[in-house]
Motif scaffolding. Structure first.
Motif, PDB file in Angstrom:
ATOM      1  N   SER A  21       0.848  -1.190   0.000  1.00 14.39           N
ATOM      2  CA  SER A  21       0.000   0.000   0.000  1.00 14.39           C
ATOM      3  C   SER A  21       0.883   1.239   0.000  1.00 14.39           C
ATOM      4  N   CYS A  22       0.378   2.310  -0.573  1.00 13.94           N
ATOM      5  CA  CYS A  22       1.093   3.589  -0.583  1.00 13.94           C
ATOM      6  C   CYS A  22       0.065   4.690  -0.409  1.00 13.94           C
ATOM      7  N   VAL A  23       0.205   5.435   0.676  1.00 13.24           N
ATOM      8  CA  VAL A  23      -0.739   6.507   0.990  1.00 13.24           C
ATOM      9  C   VAL A  23      -0.067   7.853   0.786  1.00 13.24           C
ATOM     10  N   ALA A  24      -0.729   8.720   0.048  1.00  8.59           N
ATOM     11  CA  ALA A  24      -0.253  10.089  -0.154  1.00  8.59           C
ATOM     12  C   ALA A  24      -0.988  11.016   0.804  1.00  8.59           C
ATOM     13  N   SER A  25      -0.223  11.892   1.465  1.00  6.95           N
ATOM     14  CA  SER A  25      -0.828  12.817   2.406  1.00  6.95           C
ATOM     15  C   SER A  25      -0.276  14.218   2.189  1.00  6.95           C
ATOM     16  N   GLY A  26      -1.035  15.206   2.672  1.00  6.61           N
ATOM     17  CA  GLY A  26      -0.627  16.594   2.508  1.00  6.61           C
ATOM     18  C   GLY A  26      -1.742  17.399   1.856  1.00  6.61           C
ATOM     19  N   SER A  27      -1.405  18.583   1.408  1.00  8.26           N
ATOM     20  CA  SER A  27      -2.389  19.484   0.792  1.00  8.26           C
ATOM     21  C   SER A  27      -2.542  19.138  -0.693  1.00  8.26           C
ATOM     22  N   ILE A  28      -3.224  18.025  -0.935  1.00  5.86           N
ATOM     23  CA  ILE A  28      -3.352  17.476  -2.279  1.00  5.86           C
ATOM     24  C   ILE A  28      -4.684  17.883  -2.881  1.00  5.86           C
ATOM     25  N   ARG A  29      -4.624  18.452  -4.083  1.00  7.92           N
ATOM     26  CA  ARG A  29      -5.855  18.785  -4.776  1.00  7.92           C
ATOM     27  C   ARG A  29      -6.371  17.548  -5.525  1.00  7.92           C
ATOM     28  N   ASP A  73      -9.052   6.566  -4.776  1.00  7.20           N
ATOM     29  CA  ASP A  73      -8.844   8.005  -4.793  1.00  7.20           C
ATOM     30  C   ASP A  73      -9.407   8.694  -3.552  1.00  7.20           C
ATOM     31  N   ALA A  74     -10.395   8.102  -2.940  1.00  4.96           N
ATOM     32  CA  ALA A  74     -10.950   8.691  -1.713  1.00  4.96           C
ATOM     33  C   ALA A  74      -9.927   8.659  -0.588  1.00  4.96           C
ATOM     34  N   ARG A  75      -9.025   7.697  -0.662  1.00  2.00           N
ATOM     35  CA  ARG A  75      -7.990   7.541   0.366  1.00  2.00           C
ATOM     36  C   ARG A  75      -6.601   7.934  -0.129  1.00  2.00           C
ATOM     37  N   ASN A  76      -6.511   8.462  -1.363  1.00  2.00           N
ATOM     38  CA  ASN A  76      -5.201   8.839  -1.936  1.00  2.00           C
ATOM     39  C   ASN A  76      -4.203   7.687  -1.822  1.00  2.00           C
ATOM     40  N   THR A  77      -4.669   6.507  -2.149  1.00  2.00           N
ATOM     41  CA  THR A  77      -3.880   5.296  -1.931  1.00  2.00           C
ATOM     42  C   THR A  77      -3.776   4.471  -3.214  1.00  2.00           C
ATOM     43  N   VAL A  78      -2.596   3.911  -3.426  1.00  2.00           N
ATOM     44  CA  VAL A  78      -2.386   2.960  -4.519  1.00  2.00           C
ATOM     45  C   VAL A  78      -1.915   1.652  -3.909  1.00  2.00           C
ATOM     46  N   TYR A  79      -2.371   0.550  -4.487  1.00  2.00           N
ATOM     47  CA  TYR A  79      -2.050  -0.784  -3.983  1.00  2.00           C
ATOM     48  C   TYR A  79      -1.324  -1.586  -5.056  1.00  2.00           C
ATOM     49  N   LEU A  80      -0.576  -2.569  -4.600  1.00  2.00           N
ATOM     50  CA  LEU A  80       0.032  -3.541  -5.509  1.00  2.00           C
ATOM     51  C   LEU A  80      -0.170  -4.924  -4.898  1.00  2.00           C
ATOM     52  N   GLN A  81      -1.064  -5.689  -5.483  1.00  2.00           N
ATOM     53  CA  GLN A  81      -1.270  -7.069  -5.060  1.00  2.00           C
ATOM     54  C   GLN A  81      -0.289  -7.947  -5.829  1.00  2.00           C
ATOM     55  N   MET A  82       0.562  -8.653  -5.107  1.00  2.00           N
ATOM     56  CA  MET A  82       1.600  -9.470  -5.722  1.00  2.00           C
ATOM     57  C   MET A  82       1.351 -10.935  -5.379  1.00  2.00           C
ATOM     58  N   ASN A  83       1.087 -11.734  -6.383  1.00  2.00           N
ATOM     59  CA  ASN A  83       0.843 -13.166  -6.214  1.00  2.00           C
ATOM     60  C   ASN A  83       1.932 -13.971  -6.923  1.00  2.00           C
TER      61      ASN A  83
END
Length: 121
Positions: A21-29, A73-83
């Protein structure tokens, strides 16, 4: 100030799975494209997968059919599922994102600090 923070790395046996998981935080438009890259010891940083704002995805040939990138996009998050992980997937995994801070500032690419993935028996 914008920060990207990855999580979910660790040690896994060959054939196993991990979800990064990768969460982006800050004053993001808003956030345009997001992606995952990896860097193995002694090698250059390579693209793993990308996803556009419209959720169009692209993958490196070496991970097609095994990895899936997605975003919330609601959580400003990108995921990578690795199998079906392989020893050659061992690397530090970095996320990046094209982030727009305001309507008058062009999008800028930000990087996370990386998370280690080790595939070994």
């Amino acid at each position: 100030q914008v920060q990207l923070v990855e999580s979910g790395g660790g040690l896994v046996q060959p054939g196993g799975s991990l979800r990064l998981s990768c969460v982006a935080s800050g004053s993001i438009r808003s956030i345009d494209a997001m992606g995952w890259y990896r860097q193995a010891p002694g090698k250059q940083r390579d693209l793993v997968a990308t996803i556009t704002r419209g959720s169009t995805t692209d993958y490196a040939d070496s991970v097609k059919g095994r990895f899936t990138i997605s975003r919330d996009d609601a959580r400003n998050t990108v995921y990578l599922q690795m199998n079906s992980l392989k020893p050659e997937d061992t690397a530090v995994y970095y996320c990046n994102a094209e982030i727009i801070l305001s309507v008058v500032i062009p999008a800028r690419v930000y990087w996370g600090q990386g998370t280690h993935v080790t595939v070994s028996s």
